[in-house]
Scaffold this motif. Sequence first.
Motif, PDB file in Angstrom:
ATOM      1  N   MET A 118       0.824  -1.215   0.000  1.00  0.00           N
ATOM      2  CA  MET A 118       0.000   0.000   0.000  1.00  0.00           C
ATOM      3  C   MET A 118       0.856   1.261   0.000  1.00  0.00           C
ATOM      4  SD  MET A 118      -3.210  -1.198   2.373  1.00  0.00           S
ATOM      5  CE  MET A 118      -4.230   0.222   2.042  1.00  0.00           C
ATOM      6  N   LEU A 119       1.958   1.204   0.727  1.00  0.00           N
ATOM      7  CA  LEU A 119       2.875   2.345   0.776  1.00  0.00           C
ATOM      8  C   LEU A 119       3.518   2.570  -0.600  1.00  0.00           C
ATOM      9  CD1 LEU A 119       4.340   4.474   2.443  1.00  0.00           C
ATOM     10  CD2 LEU A 119       5.902   2.723   3.273  1.00  0.00           C
ATOM     11  N   THR A 120       3.951   1.489  -1.235  1.00  0.00           N
ATOM     12  CA  THR A 120       4.573   1.589  -2.566  1.00  0.00           C
ATOM     13  C   THR A 120       3.579   2.152  -3.579  1.00  0.00           C
ATOM     14  OG1 THR A 120       5.978  -0.319  -2.048  1.00  0.00           O
ATOM     15  CG2 THR A 120       5.764   0.266  -4.374  1.00  0.00           C
ATOM     16  N   HIS A 121       2.353   1.627  -3.546  1.00  0.00           N
ATOM     17  CA  HIS A 121       1.313   2.100  -4.466  1.00  0.00           C
ATOM     18  C   HIS A 121       1.049   3.592  -4.246  1.00  0.00           C
ATOM     19  CE1 HIS A 121      -3.019   2.769  -5.587  1.00  0.00           C
ATOM     20  NE2 HIS A 121      -2.556   2.246  -6.695  1.00  0.00           N
ATOM     21  N   TYR A 122       0.991   3.985  -2.974  1.00  0.00           N
ATOM     22  CA  TYR A 122       0.717   5.383  -2.608  1.00  0.00           C
ATOM     23  C   TYR A 122       1.791   6.314  -3.190  1.00  0.00           C
ATOM     24  CZ  TYR A 122      -0.048   9.343   0.654  1.00  0.00           C
ATOM     25  OH  TYR A 122      -0.283  10.574   1.219  1.00  0.00           O
ATOM     26  N   VAL A 123       3.062   5.919  -3.022  1.00  0.00           N
ATOM     27  CA  VAL A 123       4.158   6.767  -3.523  1.00  0.00           C
ATOM     28  C   VAL A 123       4.151   6.823  -5.047  1.00  0.00           C
ATOM     29  CG1 VAL A 123       6.661   7.158  -3.540  1.00  0.00           C
ATOM     30  CG2 VAL A 123       5.599   6.163  -1.516  1.00  0.00           C
ATOM     31  N   LEU A 124       3.990   5.665  -5.685  1.00  0.00           N
ATOM     32  CA  LEU A 124       4.060   5.620  -7.157  1.00  0.00           C
ATOM     33  C   LEU A 124       2.892   6.381  -7.794  1.00  0.00           C
ATOM     34  CD1 LEU A 124       5.224   1.914  -7.706  1.00  0.00           C
ATOM     35  CD2 LEU A 124       6.622   3.986  -7.660  1.00  0.00           C
ATOM     36  N   GLU A 125       1.716   6.254  -7.171  1.00  0.00           N
ATOM     37  CA  GLU A 125       0.545   6.964  -7.701  1.00  0.00           C
ATOM     38  C   GLU A 125       0.709   8.471  -7.524  1.00  0.00           C
ATOM     39  OE1 GLU A 125      -4.008   5.684  -7.807  1.00  0.00           O
ATOM     40  OE2 GLU A 125      -3.397   6.359  -5.814  1.00  0.00           O
ATOM     41  N   LYS A 126       1.163   8.884  -6.335  1.00  0.00           N
ATOM     42  CA  LYS A 126       1.398  10.319  -6.089  1.00  0.00           C
ATOM     43  C   LYS A 126       2.515  10.841  -6.997  1.00  0.00           C
ATOM     44  CE  LYS A 126      -1.102  11.779  -2.348  1.00  0.00           C
ATOM     45  NZ  LYS A 126      -2.388  11.238  -2.800  1.00  0.00           N
ATOM     46  N   GLY A 127       3.416   9.919  -7.377  1.00  0.00           N
ATOM     47  CA  GLY A 127       4.527  10.306  -8.248  1.00  0.00           C
ATOM     48  C   GLY A 127       4.113  10.394  -9.713  1.00  0.00           C
ATOM     49  N   GLY A 128       2.842  10.106  -9.991  1.00  0.00           N
ATOM     50  CA  GLY A 128       2.329  10.318 -11.345  1.00  0.00           C
ATOM     51  C   GLY A 128       2.216   9.086 -12.219  1.00  0.00           C
ATOM     52  N   LEU A 129       2.510   7.890 -11.686  1.00  0.00           N
ATOM     53  CA  LEU A 129       2.368   6.686 -12.517  1.00  0.00           C
ATOM     54  C   LEU A 129       0.901   6.253 -12.566  1.00  0.00           C
ATOM     55  CD1 LEU A 129       5.378   4.366 -11.527  1.00  0.00           C
ATOM     56  CD2 LEU A 129       5.250   6.073 -13.335  1.00  0.00           C
ATOM     57  N   ASP A 130       0.491   5.728 -13.694  1.00  0.00           N
ATOM     58  CA  ASP A 130      -0.842   5.141 -13.825  1.00  0.00           C
ATOM     59  C   ASP A 130      -0.709   3.699 -13.351  1.00  0.00           C
ATOM     60  OD1 ASP A 130      -3.274   4.152 -14.538  1.00  0.00           O
ATOM     61  OD2 ASP A 130      -3.053   4.490 -16.702  1.00  0.00           O
ATOM     62  N   ILE A 131      -1.072   3.455 -12.084  1.00  0.00           N
ATOM     63  CA  ILE A 131      -0.745   2.159 -11.459  1.00  0.00           C
ATOM     64  C   ILE A 131      -1.933   1.569 -10.722  1.00  0.00           C
ATOM     65  CG2 ILE A 131       0.220   3.359  -9.421  1.00  0.00           C
ATOM     66  CD1 ILE A 131       2.295   0.968  -9.338  1.00  0.00           C
ATOM     67  N   ASN A 132      -2.151   0.267 -10.888  1.00  0.00           N
ATOM     68  CA  ASN A 132      -3.191  -0.463 -10.150  1.00  0.00           C
ATOM     69  C   ASN A 132      -2.548  -1.281  -9.036  1.00  0.00           C
ATOM     70  OD1 ASN A 132      -5.134   0.471 -11.874  1.00  0.00           O
ATOM     71  ND2 ASN A 132      -5.403  -1.438 -13.005  1.00  0.00           N
ATOM     72  N   ALA A 282       9.780   0.418  -0.077  1.00  0.00           N
ATOM     73  CA  ALA A 282       8.927   1.246  -0.943  1.00  0.00           C
ATOM     74  C   ALA A 282       9.742   2.348  -1.622  1.00  0.00           C
ATOM     75  CB  ALA A 282       7.793   1.861  -0.115  1.00  0.00           C
ATOM     76  N   ALA A 283      10.662   2.960  -0.868  1.00  0.00           N
ATOM     77  CA  ALA A 283      11.469   4.040  -1.437  1.00  0.00           C
ATOM     78  C   ALA A 283      12.434   3.515  -2.497  1.00  0.00           C
ATOM     79  CB  ALA A 283      12.244   4.754  -0.325  1.00  0.00           C
ATOM     80  N   THR A 284      12.957   2.302  -2.296  1.00  0.00           N
ATOM     81  CA  THR A 284      13.863   1.704  -3.292  1.00  0.00           C
ATOM     82  C   THR A 284      13.120   1.459  -4.610  1.00  0.00           C
ATOM     83  OG1 THR A 284      15.116   0.630  -1.512  1.00  0.00           O
ATOM     84  CG2 THR A 284      15.488  -0.182  -3.735  1.00  0.00           C
ATOM     85  N   VAL A 285      11.905   0.919  -4.510  1.00  0.00           N
ATOM     86  CA  VAL A 285      11.082   0.710  -5.726  1.00  0.00           C
ATOM     87  C   VAL A 285      10.857   2.055  -6.414  1.00  0.00           C
ATOM     88  CG1 VAL A 285       8.819   0.018  -6.604  1.00  0.00           C
ATOM     89  CG2 VAL A 285       9.898  -1.333  -4.798  1.00  0.00           C
ATOM     90  N   SER A 286      10.517   3.066  -5.619  1.00  0.00           N
ATOM     91  CA  SER A 286      10.200   4.387  -6.185  1.00  0.00           C
ATOM     92  C   SER A 286      11.415   5.016  -6.869  1.00  0.00           C
ATOM     93  CB  SER A 286       9.685   5.313  -5.084  1.00  0.00           C
ATOM     94  OG  SER A 286       8.600   4.691  -4.412  1.00  0.00           O
ATOM     95  N   GLN A 287      12.597   4.802  -6.279  1.00  0.00           N
ATOM     96  CA  GLN A 287      13.842   5.282  -6.899  1.00  0.00           C
ATOM     97  C   GLN A 287      14.045   4.619  -8.259  1.00  0.00           C
ATOM     98  OE1 GLN A 287      15.615   7.993  -5.859  1.00  0.00           O
ATOM     99  NE2 GLN A 287      17.469   6.932  -5.181  1.00  0.00           N
ATOM    100  N   LEU A 288      13.838   3.288  -8.291  1.00  0.00           N
ATOM    101  CA  LEU A 288      14.017   2.547  -9.549  1.00  0.00           C
ATOM    102  C   LEU A 288      13.074   3.058 -10.634  1.00  0.00           C
ATOM    103  CD1 LEU A 288      14.339  -1.162  -8.318  1.00  0.00           C
ATOM    104  CD2 LEU A 288      16.125   0.186  -9.447  1.00  0.00           C
ATOM    105  N   LEU A 289      11.865   3.434 -10.221  1.00  0.00           N
ATOM    106  CA  LEU A 289      10.864   3.886 -11.197  1.00  0.00           C
ATOM    107  C   LEU A 289      10.874   5.412 -11.365  1.00  0.00           C
ATOM    108  CD1 LEU A 289       7.997   1.360 -10.374  1.00  0.00           C
ATOM    109  CD2 LEU A 289       9.541   1.334 -12.327  1.00  0.00           C
TER     110      LEU A 289
END
Length: 444
Positions: A118-132, A282-289
């Motif tokens: 949920m944390l990863t999804h939250y960051v990626l979505e707020k970061g502008g990715l179209d993510i389910n 979650a932050a590592t995933v977000s860095q990669l993306l």
Amino acid sequence: MKRLVVLGAGESGVGTAILGKKEGYDVFVSDKGMITEEYKNVLRNFEIEWEEQKHTESKILNADVVMKSPGIPDKVAMIVKLKEMGVSVVSEIEFAAKFTNAQIVGITGSNGKTTTTMLTHYVLEKGGLDINMAGNIGDSFAKQVAENDAPFYVLELSSFQLDGSIDFAPHIAVLTNITPDHLDRYENKFENYIASKFRIAMNQTEKDYFIYDADDEVIVTYLKNHPIRARLLPFSLTKKVKNGAYLEEGNIKITIDNNEFNMSTTNLSLKGNHNVKNAMAAATVSQLLKIRKATIRECLENFHGVEHRLENVLKINNVQYINDSKATNVNATFYALDAMKSSTVWIVGGVDKGNDYTELYPLVNEKVKAIICLGMDNSKIINAFGNCVDNIVETQSMKEAVNIAYKIAERNENVLLSPACASFDLFKNYEERGRQFKEAVREL
């Protein structure tokens, strides 16, 4: 026309049936139990044939592919028979992944996977990715692929879902930790359960990433003996890592190919060491993306956690009531007790999955004032903690458990529901157990 048989008409089963129908399969759904009215209506709307309270062999054994729900063990006679006949038996995740070109982040582990997902999804979505988000959470992955496919997915994966995977390969895999859980499904062999978790990396290539807890001996030992192809990005609270995440003087530091990210742990919205690890993952995933660092920091400061996971319910007479119903194994309860800063009345029990309670002894001795058992058979808990705690009470309902806790707990203490067991004896699932706890507390 290929025939798809779906065993189990829950969220993943019905989602798979919808996707199968859309992709031109001849679909049949069979459930040994009752199918809920809601799901029956969905199956009718899609004109999908179904049956309940039985498995008709003649309608199942002629399948080209069978999707079985995660709840059905491999040793069930029907599954054994299908495999002997050479029929492919897969999980929903395996089936659905073939029909999307999305980049997938897969998250598994004995504990922390829901929060991390949920944390990863939250960051990626707020970061502008179209993510389910799917897997063990929300609408099934298959249903989303069928009805609103997205270029990115974050999937929470249980070992049962990974057991049914053959070609499934997430671009980024996260393994939060491995502790003994569900051993009843793995012939009581811990090594079988470990291998099951590592299936998440089985088909990854050198172009993919594997993020894992480097403080977890089980994971580190397995990786030594079974090297994987994906690029390793460890996270650790105790040691410095060259590529990956570590803690230095209260700061999270993440390095990926000389690209660095820093953040103070004091600003994290979720407290406790286990949440520092969830944040690192979650932050590592977000860095990669390629999410902006400011966005990552902001999200980790604002994320409010998951229902039924160390959720503060109410303070009554200066006693804090905490709902940790999602703690369905000993290790999850370990984190919960570890996070308690004052004397605690602990509500525990349910369906035991082969639990070993010894790792809890030091924490129980230090923090637990009284134990309230909530299950049909509490003998194992009573035997385990009889010497640690003087006051152990048996109860048969949530209301009774909460009322007794209310009488025992004094100012500045906690009442913690952290069952360390599955919920299936007195409740439908851990959500219902948590909701009943919250209702009982509100009625005090």
